[in-house]
Design an enzyme around this catalytic site. Structure first.
Site, PDB file in Angstrom:
ATOM      1  CB  SER A  86       3.435   5.030  14.525  1.00 17.38           C
ATOM      2  OG  SER A  86       4.837   5.031  14.137  1.00 17.38           O
ATOM      3  CE1 TYR A  94       3.036  10.134  12.107  1.00 14.56           C
ATOM      4  CE2 TYR A  94       4.542   8.638  13.145  1.00 14.56           C
ATOM      5  CZ  TYR A  94       3.757   8.909  12.268  1.00 14.56           C
ATOM      6  OH  TYR A  94       3.198   7.717  11.556  1.00 14.56           O
TER       7      TYR A  94
HETATM    8  P1  NAI Z   1       0.011   8.778   3.154  1.00 17.23           P
HETATM    9  O1  NAI Z   1       0.394  10.156   3.207  1.00 17.23           O
HETATM   10  O2  NAI Z   1       0.463   7.862   2.000  1.00 17.23           O
HETATM   11  O3  NAI Z   1      -1.654   8.464   3.228  1.00 17.23           O
HETATM   12  C1  NAI Z   1      -2.253   9.337   4.204  1.00 17.23           C
HETATM   13  C2  NAI Z   1      -3.806   9.394   3.431  1.00 17.23           C
HETATM   14  O4  NAI Z   1      -4.419  10.676   4.593  1.00 17.23           O
HETATM   15  C3  NAI Z   1      -3.682  10.358   2.441  1.00 17.23           C
HETATM   16  O5  NAI Z   1      -4.538  10.145   1.270  1.00 17.23           O
HETATM   17  C4  NAI Z   1      -4.104  11.931   3.000  1.00 17.23           C
HETATM   18  O6  NAI Z   1      -4.886  12.629   1.765  1.00 17.23           O
HETATM   19  C5  NAI Z   1      -4.936  11.623   3.815  1.00 17.23           C
HETATM   20  N1  NAI Z   1      -5.133  12.671   4.919  1.00 17.23           N
HETATM   21  C6  NAI Z   1      -4.240  13.400   5.400  1.00 17.23           C
HETATM   22  N2  NAI Z   1      -4.989  14.474   6.387  1.00 17.23           N
HETATM   23  C7  NAI Z   1      -6.209  14.288   6.006  1.00 17.23           C
HETATM   24  C8  NAI Z   1      -7.285  15.011   6.524  1.00 17.23           C
HETATM   25  N3  NAI Z   1      -6.928  16.016   7.482  1.00 17.23           N
HETATM   26  N4  NAI Z   1      -8.579  14.522   6.362  1.00 17.23           N
HETATM   27  C9  NAI Z   1      -8.832  13.407   5.613  1.00 17.23           C
HETATM   28  N5  NAI Z   1      -7.736  12.706   4.961  1.00 17.23           N
HETATM   29  C10 NAI Z   1      -6.555  13.182   5.342  1.00 17.23           C
HETATM   30  O7  NAI Z   1       0.559   7.955   4.550  1.00 17.23           O
HETATM   31  P2  NAI Z   1       0.502   6.322   4.726  1.00 17.23           P
HETATM   32  O8  NAI Z   1       1.990   6.073   4.777  1.00 17.23           O
HETATM   33  O9  NAI Z   1      -0.426   5.442   3.952  1.00 17.23           O
HETATM   34  O10 NAI Z   1       0.012   6.173   6.233  1.00 17.23           O
HETATM   35  C11 NAI Z   1      -1.147   6.165   6.661  1.00 17.23           C
HETATM   36  C12 NAI Z   1      -1.066   5.971   8.348  1.00 17.23           C
HETATM   37  O11 NAI Z   1      -0.479   4.819   8.649  1.00 17.23           O
HETATM   38  C13 NAI Z   1      -1.134   7.293   9.050  1.00 17.23           C
HETATM   39  O12 NAI Z   1      -1.759   7.557  10.149  1.00 17.23           O
HETATM   40  C14 NAI Z   1       0.604   6.999   9.415  1.00 17.23           C
HETATM   41  O13 NAI Z   1       0.809   7.839  10.409  1.00 17.23           O
HETATM   42  C15 NAI Z   1       0.441   5.507   9.702  1.00 17.23           C
HETATM   43  N6  NAI Z   1       1.694   4.806   9.650  1.00 17.23           N
HETATM   44  C16 NAI Z   1       2.760   4.898   8.549  1.00 17.23           C
HETATM   45  C17 NAI Z   1       3.859   4.329   8.382  1.00 17.23           C
HETATM   46  C18 NAI Z   1       4.839   3.931   7.186  1.00 17.23           C
HETATM   47  O14 NAI Z   1       5.601   3.686   7.372  1.00 17.23           O
HETATM   48  N7  NAI Z   1       4.185   4.325   5.974  1.00 17.23           N
HETATM   49  C19 NAI Z   1       4.332   3.644   9.648  1.00 17.23           C
HETATM   50  C20 NAI Z   1       3.480   3.849  10.715  1.00 17.23           C
HETATM   51  C21 NAI Z   1       2.277   4.525  10.895  1.00 17.23           C
END
Ligand code: NAI
Length: 234
Positions: free
Chosen positions: A128, A141
């Site tokens: 990130s 985070y």
């Molecule tokens: P999201 O919350 O929409 O999706 C995350 C997914 O990871 C979900 O399907 C959830 O069930 C799964 N997950 C969570 N804990 C888990 C575990 N212990 N085992 C297996 N699956 C698990 O999040 P998003 O926004 O799509 O983010 C995806 C990645 O991108 C993350 O690592 C986040 O930190 C990173 N990120 C996102 C940004 C954003 O603006 N959306 C910005 C920078 C980084």
């Protein structure tokens, strides 16, 4: 090029992970989505796995290999982004964020690497821009994402002897929800818009492409210019 290659995407049920799984599927890869929630994408195989748990991860990668043979690429995308005042962060909260976001990248990479015995051999980790810059009350985070940045070059060094490349992506603001964004949300970016899941998915594809085999240990920021923007008030 990725036709029938086995690509594992963690956190594929929602958001950015879902976009990644869909794009690799469109490239005709055999995509396996690992998540605690059900992955409901046509043509994508779902395996339930808490990626922060060593035993579950060891078991799931072993069973993927039993069923499919070699694993070609891994996208470590699963993560939680929750922000709390440092005065409210207890040990359990610290462990939960670090285990889900950082420990998972270590254990999934190691277990996938065991079975990366054929071509492609690529790992992409989701960091990130918060690995490099901060707002208040983001310690857990930010620490997890800074850890992913360092883990990426460390793994790239270790796994190079197996011909495995390890890179990271540092996304800025990626809009994955359904809520309306404001004009200012878009306009503050040099790109003139907030990011989308596809912006990150295409970068995963680029880094996984074996033609880009000179890129390893790298972290690409994809943030519409925000980490280079000076914000002094005049
Ligand atoms: P999201 O919350 O929409 O999706 C995350 C997914 O990871 C979900 O399907 C959830 O069930 C799964 N997950 C969570 N804990 C888990 C575990 N212990 N085992 C297996 N699956 C698990 O999040 P998003 O926004 O799509 O983010 C995806 C990645 O991108 C993350 O690592 C986040 O930190 C990173 N990120 C996102 C940004 C954003 O603006 N959306 C910005 C920078 C980084």
């Amino acid at each position: 090029m990725l036709e029938n290659k086995v690509i594992v995407v963690t956190g594929a049920a929602n958001g950015i992970g879902k976009s990644i799984a869909e794009l690799f599927r469109a490239e005709k890869a055999h995509v396996i989505g690992l998540d605690i929630e059900r992955v409901d994408i046509e043509g994508v195989e779902y395996r339930q796995c808490d990626v922060s748990n060593f035993q579950e991860v060891e078991r799931v990668f072993s069973s993927i290999s039993e069923d499919h043979g070699a694993i070609h690429a891994l996208i470590n995308n699963a993560g939680i982004s929750e922000f709390k005042s440092i005065w409210e962060v207890d040990e359990q909260e610290w462990d939960r964020v670090l285990d889900t976001n950082l420990k998972s990248v270590f254990i999934c990479s190691r277990e996938a690497a065991r079975y990366m015995t054929e071509d492609v051999r690529s790992i992409v980790n989701m960091a990130s821009t918060r690995a490099f810059m901060s707002e208040p009350n983001t310690e857990t985070y930010s620490a997890s994402k800074g850890g992913i940045y360092a883990l990426t070059h460390s793994l790239a060094a270790t796994l190079s002897e197996r011909g495995i490349r390890v890179n990271a992506i540092a996304p800025g603001w990626i809009h994955t929800g359904s809520e309306e964004l404001r004009k200012i949300d878009h306009e503050q970016h040099w790109s003139g818009r907030v990011g989308k899941g596809d912006d990150i998915a295409r970068a995963c594809l680029f880094l996984t492409d074996p033609r880009n085999s000179f890129i390893t240990g790298e972290c690409i920021k994809i943030d519409g210019g925000m980490t280079h923007k000076m914000i002094y008030e005049h």
